[in-house]
Structures are given as C-alpha cells and as structure tokens.
Design an enzyme around this catalytic site. Structure first.
Site, short mmCIF file in Angstrom:
data_model
loop_
_atom_site.label_atom_id
_atom_site.label_comp_id
_atom_site.label_asym_id
_atom_site.label_seq_id
_atom_site.Cartn_x
_atom_site.Cartn_y
_atom_site.Cartn_z
N LYS A 1 14.79 -4.30 -26.29
CA LYS A 1 15.46 -4.22 -25.08
C LYS A 1 14.90 -6.26 -24.59
O LYS A 1 15.18 -6.46 -23.47
CB LYS A 1 14.64 -3.43 -24.30
CG LYS A 1 14.91 -2.06 -24.07
CD LYS A 1 14.31 -1.19 -22.80
CE LYS A 1 14.37 0.23 -22.74
NZ LYS A 1 14.01 1.05 -22.25
N ASP B 1 16.86 -0.14 -15.57
CA ASP B 1 15.78 0.61 -15.65
C ASP B 1 14.65 0.85 -13.98
O ASP B 1 14.01 1.72 -14.29
CB ASP B 1 14.66 0.59 -16.73
CG ASP B 1 14.88 0.87 -18.12
OD1 ASP B 1 15.44 1.57 -18.18
OD2 ASP B 1 14.36 0.12 -19.14
P1 ATR Z 1 8.92 -0.20 -24.12
O1 ATR Z 1 9.86 -0.81 -24.40
O2 ATR Z 1 9.27 0.93 -24.38
O3 ATR Z 1 7.69 -0.63 -23.25
P2 ATR Z 1 6.90 -2.12 -25.85
O4 ATR Z 1 7.05 -3.49 -25.83
O5 ATR Z 1 6.68 -2.13 -27.40
O6 ATR Z 1 7.65 -0.75 -25.90
O7 ATR Z 1 5.58 -1.35 -25.30
C1 ATR Z 1 4.34 -0.49 -26.05
C2 ATR Z 1 3.15 -0.17 -24.96
O8 ATR Z 1 2.66 0.27 -25.35
C3 ATR Z 1 2.37 -1.58 -24.78
O9 ATR Z 1 1.45 -2.00 -23.86
C4 ATR Z 1 1.68 -0.89 -26.17
O10 ATR Z 1 0.39 -1.86 -25.82
P3 ATR Z 1 0.24 -3.73 -26.76
O11 ATR Z 1 0.92 -4.05 -25.80
O12 ATR Z 1 -1.29 -3.74 -26.99
O13 ATR Z 1 0.94 -2.90 -28.16
C5 ATR Z 1 1.23 0.10 -25.93
N1 ATR Z 1 0.84 1.08 -26.91
C6 ATR Z 1 1.57 0.97 -27.89
N2 ATR Z 1 0.19 2.11 -28.90
C7 ATR Z 1 -0.46 2.10 -28.10
C8 ATR Z 1 -2.08 2.46 -28.48
N3 ATR Z 1 -2.40 2.97 -29.27
N4 ATR Z 1 -2.67 2.18 -27.48
C9 ATR Z 1 -2.69 1.66 -26.48
N5 ATR Z 1 -1.44 1.41 -26.24
C10 ATR Z 1 -0.72 0.97 -26.88
#
Ligand code: ATR
Length: 286
Positions: free
Chosen positions: A72, A109
């Site tokens: 995105k 979105d």
């Molecule tokens: P999207 O476009 O769906 O928002 P993204 O940009 O990859 O996808 O964001 C995923 C979110 O889930 C982020 O806030 C990520 O935290 P980080 O910024 O620290 O990576 C969060 N996330 C994913 N796996 C996680 C985990 N195991 N624990 C806590 N937060 C997690």
C-alpha cells in the site's frame, strides 16, 4: 458480451482475499458482464516486481486495481496522480487507470472504515480512540478518525517510533486533536483502555495465528465501548471475543471491506456501487 474492463487485487499473498468474489458478484448484479476482477499475486522477490506489476496495469489496458498488504505504501511512487487523502495518509489501496493512461492513486480504506463505524450507529465526533498498530492500515484509520472529528487518539505499536511518525504526519493538519504514541505494552494499554473506540490494525489474531491478541486478558473493556478489529479471518478474533465478554460492542473488518470495495467500484465504473449487496455477500461468505 466480451470482457473488456479488467481490474484486480495486487498483493502478497492474495489467495485468501474475498475481494474478487465480492466485486465479480457486484458486477454481475448490475449487469456489468464486461467487467472482471482478478487476483494478482505479486511476489516479494525480486523487489522490482511490484513496479513492473503496477506499470503493467497501463500496458495491459486494465481499468485499475486494488492494492493490499504489503504494497500500500510501496506503490505510491509509481502513481502519476494522487488524491489529497492519499497524499495525507501516505498509503493507497485503489488505483484507477484513466482514459489518458494515467495511474491515479486513492485511499478508500479511510472512508470505508468510517462508513462502517457510522453504519453501526457509533458516534466518532468528539470521542476518544485507541489504535493498536502503526502500519499502512493504521494510517488510513487514524486519518479517517481525525477527519470525522475524533478529539483524542492514542496509537500504540510494537515499534514505537512508527506510532510517533504517524502522529507527526497528521499533527499539522489536525491541530485541535490530542494525539499520543506509545509502546504496545501492558502499561500503555491500561492507561488508554477506557477509550470510546479501540481499533486493532495489527496482524495479531489473523488466521492461522488465532490465539494471538494485541491486548492483555486482565484488561477488561466496558459496555458502551466499540472494539473494532480490521481482521475478518477469523470472523471473531480473540480480541473480539474478549470485548464481547466485557459487554463492549465488537465489530470485525467485513463491513469496512465492503465499504472500501464499494468506493473503489464507483471510482472504476463511475456507477453507484451496490454496497448493501456487497456487505450482505461478504457476511454470507465468511
Ligand atoms: P498493514 O498495511 O495491514 O497495516 P503493516 O504495515 O505490515 O500492514 O503493519 C502491520 C502492523 O502489525 C504493524 O503495526 C506491526 O508492528 P511493527 O510496526 O512493530 O512491525 C504489527 N505487528 C505485526 N506482527 C506483530 C507482532 N507479532 N506483535 C506486535 N505487533 C505486530
């Protein structure tokens, strides 16, 4: 009638997406038998693939596309034009290829999320929100909330700096709102847990990791709160189960999926989308 108007969804993976079914159902309902919506998985490696895919929309005569995780933000530089909202949010989920072949980026979105919340009779103006996560989806949600008059927003994230970055992005545009950022941990969750609206934008709880939750069991919600999980697979995450037990209102991301899809549908076709039909359909599939 021949198919001459193709759109689809770019992401990795996309095999789980129900957008193709939803849009093709809507095309059929309106008699748009010349339209077709295709799944378009774009591999992460080599990294040049995503650019090739997006520029390929024009070369192949596509009418547009949706963009999902993880592209995105990555597709933004390839757009010829961006809507004001897309620029403000810093992420797009919809591309329109216009008559001149220009690639135009939009974010549906943010308004899709707000439309679904309002659909459920929840007030946003002057309320307080707690947003879990700080990725691309969070940006859309936070922009939507601020635009709809939310007066206080806290963003908590595993990587705290990303939550601060989002606040810095929106501060100049929404000077009247109070915004805080912090680490997604027990201490900060307790402090912000009484917010009127709590939204999960992280991937915690997404299938096949249904046991994960961006929350702690010992922190209760309360009746009158809305807990909104952007995840719709599973239909009821552990977070939503916890919210229901505490008497809070619990909503998954299916309504948002239908609304953001309906807005994209209108951008591509120029027709009013059958949003109620799209919503009923995704609810029936899940
Ligand atoms: P999207 O476009 O769906 O928002 P993204 O940009 O990859 O996808 O964001 C995923 C979110 O889930 C982020 O806030 C990520 O935290 P980080 O910024 O620290 O990576 C969060 N996330 C994913 N796996 C996680 C985990 N195991 N624990 C806590 N937060 C997690």
């Amino acid at each position: 009638m021949k198919v001459d108007s193709i759109v689809g969804i770019i992401g990795w993976p996309v095999s789980h997406s129900i957008s193709p079914l939803m849009h093709n159902h809507a095309f059929a309902h309106l008699g748009l038998t010349n339209w077709y919506y295709a799944p378009m998985p774009v591999a992460l490696q080599p990294s040049s693939r995503i650019k090739d895919a997006v520029l390929g929309l024009r070369a192949l005569g596509f009418k547009g596309a949706n963009v999902t995780v993880p592209y995105k933000e990555a597709v933004m530089p390839f757009m010829d034009k961006l809507s004001d909202e897309a620029v403000a949010i810093g992420a797009i989920n919809t591309i329109v290829v216009d008559k001149q072949g220009m690639l135009c980026g939009y974010n549906t979105d943010a308004p899709g999320f707000i439309a679904d919340v309002l659909d459920h009779g929840v007030t946003i103006k002057n309320r307080e929100a707690l947003v879990l996560g700080a990725g691309g989806s969070c940006r859309g949600v936070v922009f939507g909330l601020l635009n709809a008059g939310c007066k206080k927003i806290t963003i908590l994230n595993r990587t705290e700096s990303k939550a601060h970055d989002i606040i810095e992005t929106f501060k100049p545009r929404f000077k009247d709102a109070t915004m805080h950022a912090g680490l997604l941990d027990h201490k900060h969750l307790i402090k912000a847990s009484a917010a009127d609206i709590v939204i999960n934008t992280t991937s915690l709880g997404l299938s096949p990791h249904e046991q994960d939750m961006p929350w702690d069991e010992d922190i209760a919600f309360h009746p009158g709160q809305l807990v909104y999980d952007l995840i719709y697979n599973p239909k009821e995450t552990k977070l939503l189960q916890h919210a229901k037990k505490s008497g809070a209102k619990a909503l998954n991301g299916l309504g948002m999926l239908a609304h953001q899809g309906a807005l994209a549908f209108s951008l591509w076709t120029g027709q009013k989308a059958p949003v109620a039909l799209m919503k009923d359909y995704v609810l029936s599939l899940a």
